[in-house]
Design an enzyme around this catalytic site. Structure first.
Site, PDB file in Angstrom:
ATOM      1  N   HIS A   1      -1.457  -0.047  -9.925  1.00  0.00           N
ATOM      2  CA  HIS A   1      -2.157  -0.959  -8.993  1.00  0.00           C
ATOM      3  C   HIS A   1      -2.672  -2.205  -9.722  1.00  0.00           C
ATOM      4  O   HIS A   1      -3.863  -2.537  -9.681  1.00  0.00           O
ATOM      5  CB  HIS A   1      -3.319  -0.232  -8.285  1.00  0.00           C
ATOM      6  CG  HIS A   1      -3.721  -0.929  -7.003  1.00  0.00           C
ATOM      7  ND1 HIS A   1      -4.117  -0.257  -5.870  1.00  0.00           N
ATOM      8  CD2 HIS A   1      -3.787  -2.246  -6.678  1.00  0.00           C
ATOM      9  CE1 HIS A   1      -4.419  -1.127  -4.910  1.00  0.00           C
ATOM     10  NE2 HIS A   1      -4.219  -2.346  -5.386  1.00  0.00           N
TER      11      HIS A   1
ATOM     12  N   ARG B   1       0.856  -1.183   0.000  1.00  0.00           N
ATOM     13  CA  ARG B   1       0.000   0.000   0.000  1.00  0.00           C
ATOM     14  C   ARG B   1       0.892   1.233   0.000  1.00  0.00           C
ATOM     15  O   ARG B   1       1.951   1.250   0.638  1.00  0.00           O
ATOM     16  CB  ARG B   1      -0.918   0.035   1.229  1.00  0.00           C
ATOM     17  CG  ARG B   1      -2.127  -0.889   1.149  1.00  0.00           C
ATOM     18  CD  ARG B   1      -3.128  -0.448   0.068  1.00  0.00           C
ATOM     19  NE  ARG B   1      -4.300  -1.299  -0.014  1.00  0.00           N
ATOM     20  CZ  ARG B   1      -4.482  -2.283  -0.906  1.00  0.00           C
ATOM     21  NH1 ARG B   1      -3.542  -2.557  -1.795  1.00  0.00           N
ATOM     22  NH2 ARG B   1      -5.600  -2.978  -0.929  1.00  0.00           N
TER      23      ARG B   1
END
Ligand code: NDP
Length: 312
Positions: free
Chosen positions: A275, A227
């Site tokens: 991502h 993250r």
């Protein structure tokens, strides 16, 4: 008849509308599945299958729900929701794990073998430098959960010298397992290549700041599919500018999509991927959801429950 609410954007529904009913039927559960934002009679919904990108944010009306089943592995977008009193299960999907292993191994090998040098070479210089062996390369994986452990084991199987770090102490064959603050410092000192596969929690936010980045060996490479907020952006940029960190391959960011003017886009030592390190694969993920619904209906414990206090 078990009632399931699928609360996720339409594109997710398109992916699951055939495979989820089939998986639930295979699990022996008779169910209705609806894709709606404001379902009628929410109190009679038995399970909410949920993507944190859904517009549903208030779980109060689902008084009869036995569980909320997250479609994503990361739960930071839902775990702090105070209206959520139902048990929350996260996604552990063999397809997701497989994809993450491939992506991480690929990016580690890119840096280990120095592939950029060959790919970018256009100067007609014949410069034979044999790549090193994995057995001479230290790789550290932060996070030894479903994904981190699978990645660490795959790297160890290629003979990399792999150190892993987790909150609780572990013993895993072929890995050096560390935990705690001293363990983190040691894991970072070893990390010629560092892979981040931690969840985002209050305990991991801003983990890699200037002080911890300074523990890495000179020129270390960071690969972050975990993250964005695990790393302090400005501290990473300073370490990259100074050459202390040789390269950062970043798949996740504090703001996604990564804003157009963000310095990561143009930085010569940064690779940005949008991502995509891995994704839940609907066919295998549907089976995981179906198994949890079967368990709920049989009164058996749910798989992959999130510890709300721990945050993952
Ligand atoms: P898990 O919950 O299975 O594992 C988390 C690991 O992190 C565990 O080993 C845990 O330790 C460790 N950990 C958590 N908090 C701390 C802490 N404070 N200090 C040290 N170690 C800690 O998660 P997954 O492996 O399934 O997923 C990891 C993350 O990967 C997700 O949360 C998500 O953010 C990211 N992800 C990214 C994707 C992408 O495409 N980029 C796709 C899917 C996931 P312990 O074992 O002791 O509990």
């Amino acid at each position: 008849m078990t009632r399931i609410l699928f609360s996720a954007p339409r594109s997710d529904w398109e992916d699951y509308r055939d495979v989820l009913p089939a998986a639930i039927a295979d699990a022996g559960v008779e169910a209705t599945i609806e894709h709606a934002l404001d379902p009628e009679d929410p109190a009679s919904v038995d399970y909410v299958v949920y993507a944190p990108s859904s517009r549903l944010k208030d779980f109060t009306p689902f008084t009869g729900a036995k569980a909320v089943l997250n479609l994503w592995a990361g739960v930071e977008g839902i775990v702090g929701n105070e209206t959520l009193t139902q048990p929350l299960a996260r996604m552990v999907d063999p397809g997701l794990t497989e994809g993450m292993v491939e992506w991480c191994v690929g990016h580690v090998l890119r840096h280990h073998l120095g592939m950029d040098r060959d790919i970018l070479r256009r100067d007609a210089v014949w410069d034979p430098v044999a790549p090193p062996l994995a057995r001479d390369r230290e790789v550290t994986v932060l996070g030894l959960g479903e994904l981190g452990r699978a990645v660490a084991e795959a790297l160890a199987a290629l003979n990399f010298r792999v150190t892993g770090w987790s909150r609780t102490p572990k013993r895993i064959p072929e890995l050096t397992c560390l935990s705690g603050d001293d363990g983190l410092a040691e894991a970072l000192r070893r990390a010629e290549i560092l892979v981040l596969l931690l969840p985002l929690t209050e305990g991991t936010r801003d983990l890699l700041d200037a002080a911890r980045l300074s523990l890495l060996p000179e020129g270390a490479v960071i690969v972050n599919p975990g993250r964005g907020p695990l790393i302090v952006d400005d501290d990473l940029l300073a370490a990259l500018d100074a050459g202390r960190v040789g390269h950062a391959t970043l798949d996740v960011f504090r703001t996604e999509p990564l804003p157009e003017g963000h310095p990561f886009w143009a930085h010569p030592r940064v690779t940005v991927t949008p991502h995509i390190a891995s994704a839940t694969r609907p066919r295998s993920a549907a089976r995981v959801i179906a198994e949890n619904i079967r368990r709920g209906e049989a009164g058996e414990p749910f798989l992959y429950l999130v510890d709300r206090a721990r945050g993952y």
